[in-house]
Design an enzyme around this catalytic site. Structure first.
Site, short mmCIF file in Angstrom:
data_model
loop_
_atom_site.label_atom_id
_atom_site.label_comp_id
_atom_site.label_asym_id
_atom_site.label_seq_id
_atom_site.Cartn_x
_atom_site.Cartn_y
_atom_site.Cartn_z
N LYS A 130 0.85 -1.20 0.00
CA LYS A 130 0.00 0.00 0.00
C LYS A 130 0.88 1.25 0.00
O LYS A 130 2.09 1.17 0.24
CB LYS A 130 -0.90 -0.01 1.25
N TYR A 146 17.75 28.94 7.90
CA TYR A 146 16.53 29.54 8.45
C TYR A 146 16.55 29.55 9.98
O TYR A 146 16.92 28.57 10.63
CB TYR A 146 15.30 28.74 8.01
N ARG A 190 -9.64 0.28 16.66
CA ARG A 190 -9.62 1.21 15.53
C ARG A 190 -10.64 0.76 14.48
O ARG A 190 -11.51 1.51 14.09
CB ARG A 190 -8.21 1.26 14.92
N MET A 208 13.34 23.62 1.93
CA MET A 208 12.48 22.88 1.00
C MET A 208 13.29 22.05 0.02
O MET A 208 12.95 20.89 -0.27
CB MET A 208 11.57 23.85 0.25
C1 LIG Z 1 -0.22 -1.53 6.90
C2 LIG Z 1 -0.78 -2.74 7.49
C3 LIG Z 1 0.02 -3.88 7.71
C4 LIG Z 1 1.53 -3.87 7.56
O1 LIG Z 1 2.07 -3.43 8.79
P1 LIG Z 1 3.67 -3.34 9.04
O2 LIG Z 1 3.77 -2.84 10.42
O3 LIG Z 1 4.18 -2.36 8.03
O4 LIG Z 1 4.20 -4.70 8.83
C5 LIG Z 1 -0.60 -5.04 8.15
N1 LIG Z 1 -1.94 -5.07 8.38
C6 LIG Z 1 -2.73 -3.99 8.21
C7 LIG Z 1 -4.17 -4.09 8.52
C8 LIG Z 1 -2.18 -2.80 7.79
O5 LIG Z 1 -2.97 -1.73 7.63
#
Ligand SMILES: *Cc1c(COP(=O)(O)O)cnc(C)c1O
Length: 364
Positions: A33, A250, A129, A298
């Site tokens: 992702k 800065y 969550r 930047m």
């Molecule tokens: C992003 C995600 C993972 C991967 O988690 P890592 O800590 O990067 O291994 C696994 N399960 C769910 C539901 C996630 O959203």
């Protein structure tokens, strides 16, 4: 060409994937992702295509891009679908979908699907969550089965504290999950990277590692043999001598405590290097340890070359990668490796380790 680039080592990615599977056993979704945590979704998917059991992404558009590129492996939507149109597309493209909320169950019950959908019921085992409360899981499963719209129904949960090897909360989440799914048929999927490395009790049919695939160890201070996949690097493009007492950059955050030789590096927060990095954040200049000085701008940042007399214009600078751990930079900047990696942009991406190196120009 501006020398700022992200070098992506696809051999390291494959090494880390194999390690995850070897440690966990069973089958492993490669979590790609968010543009593969900033590493390039398609390049990473192609690098793993011949061996990954499946991929996981957050939502439909990320999965459709993979299907469009010819990736035929199972793809799990970790957030599930957001509306009925997405649900129909998910079924049409053979995607697997998490189901974490009752609105998604109702959508499935009402939809006319082109093919049965493979779903994973997400159990809220304590993170609070997303997911169904343990007491609701059996009924949700029953509703999905009765709907006739799903073919296989697995069970998943997600840990809040898997990256703490002594957190009693994780053992409790495992216990709650097992109790909620007892005697229900279907595959199980619990472990993210932290759980793969620290929680053998969380090993089931499938795992879902993300960050460890990219070589950032989620358990700080431990060495599990992961290899950094991204090297964020640039070069010194100008050098300047400061007298004792001269301010730099800065806000004059850094004031030279001694005569100081400053290297100007083509890399800034618009490239994803964190502006919150303080003075003395580690970098490597021409392979030697050095430190950031002055506020990150930047497009540029500044490093201390005073003790590196051989370094100068053109010297390579590693911001993180094989030598400088992204975890160390993240810790200095008050964040986590995930956020730093996801944020990398605008630099030239170079993917190595899949035949010939491929290059995408900046801002692609
Ligand atoms: C992003 C995600 C993972 C991967 O988690 P890592 O800590 O990067 O291994 C696994 N399960 C769910 C539901 C996630 O959203």
């Amino acid at each position: 060409m501006r020398p700022a680039r992200a070098l992506i080592d696809l051999n390291a990615l494959r090494h880390n994937y194999r390690l995850a599977r070897q440690i966990h056993g069973g089958r492993v979704f490669a979590v790609i992702k968010a543009n593969a945590y900033g590493h390039g979704t398609l390049a990473c998917a192609r690098a793993l295509a011949s061996e990954a059991d499946g991929f996981a992404v957050a939502f439909l558009d990320e999965a459709l891009a993979l299907r469009a590129a010819g990736i035929g492996a199972p793809i799990l939507l970790l957030e599930g679908v957001f509306d009925v149109d997405e649900l129909i597309l998910a079924a049409r493209h053979g995607l697997w979908s998490a189901v974490h909320h009752v609105a998604q169950v109702e959508m499935i019950e009402k939809a006319v699907l082109p093919a049965p959908l493979r779903v994973w019921i997400k159990v809220n085992s304590g993170m609070n969550r997303a997911g169904f409360l343990p007491g609701a899981v059996r009924l949700i499963w029953k509703r999905l089965v009765i709907s006739g719209k799903v073919k296989d129904c697995g069970f998943m949960t997600h840990f809040a504290r898997a990256d703490e090897s002594d957190a009693a909360a994780t053992a409790e989440q495992i216990r709650v999950f097992d109790a909620a799914t007892r005697n229900l048929p279907g595959e199980r999927c619990l472990a993210n990277s932290g759980a793969i490395l620290a929680w053998p009790d969380a090993r089931r049919d499938w795992a879902r590692p993300g960050i460890m695939l990219y070589g950032a160890d989620p358990l700080p201070g431990e060495d599990h043999g992961l290899q950094a996949v991204m090297t964020l690097e640039s070069r010194v493009v100008a050098v300047r001598d400061l007298a004792s007492g001269d301010p730099l950059g800065y806000g004059a955050r850094f004031v030279a405590p001694r005569p100081t030789r400053v290297g100007l590096v083509a890399m800034g927060y618009a490239d994803g290097y964190p502006r919150s990095a303080p003075d003395r954040t580690p970098v490597a200049v021409a392979g030697k340890a050095a430190v950031l000085i002055g506020r990150v701008s930047m497009d540029m940042l500044t490093v201390d070359l005073t003790d590196l007399p051989d370094a100068g214009i053109g010297s390579p600078v590693e911001l993180w990668g094989k030598r400088i751990s992204v975890n160390d930079v993240a810790q200095a900047a008050g964040t986590i490796s995930y956020e730093l990696l996801c944020n990398v942009k605008r630099v030239n991406f170079v993917w190595e380790g899949q035949g010939k190196a491929t290059v995408s120009p900046a801002a692609a």
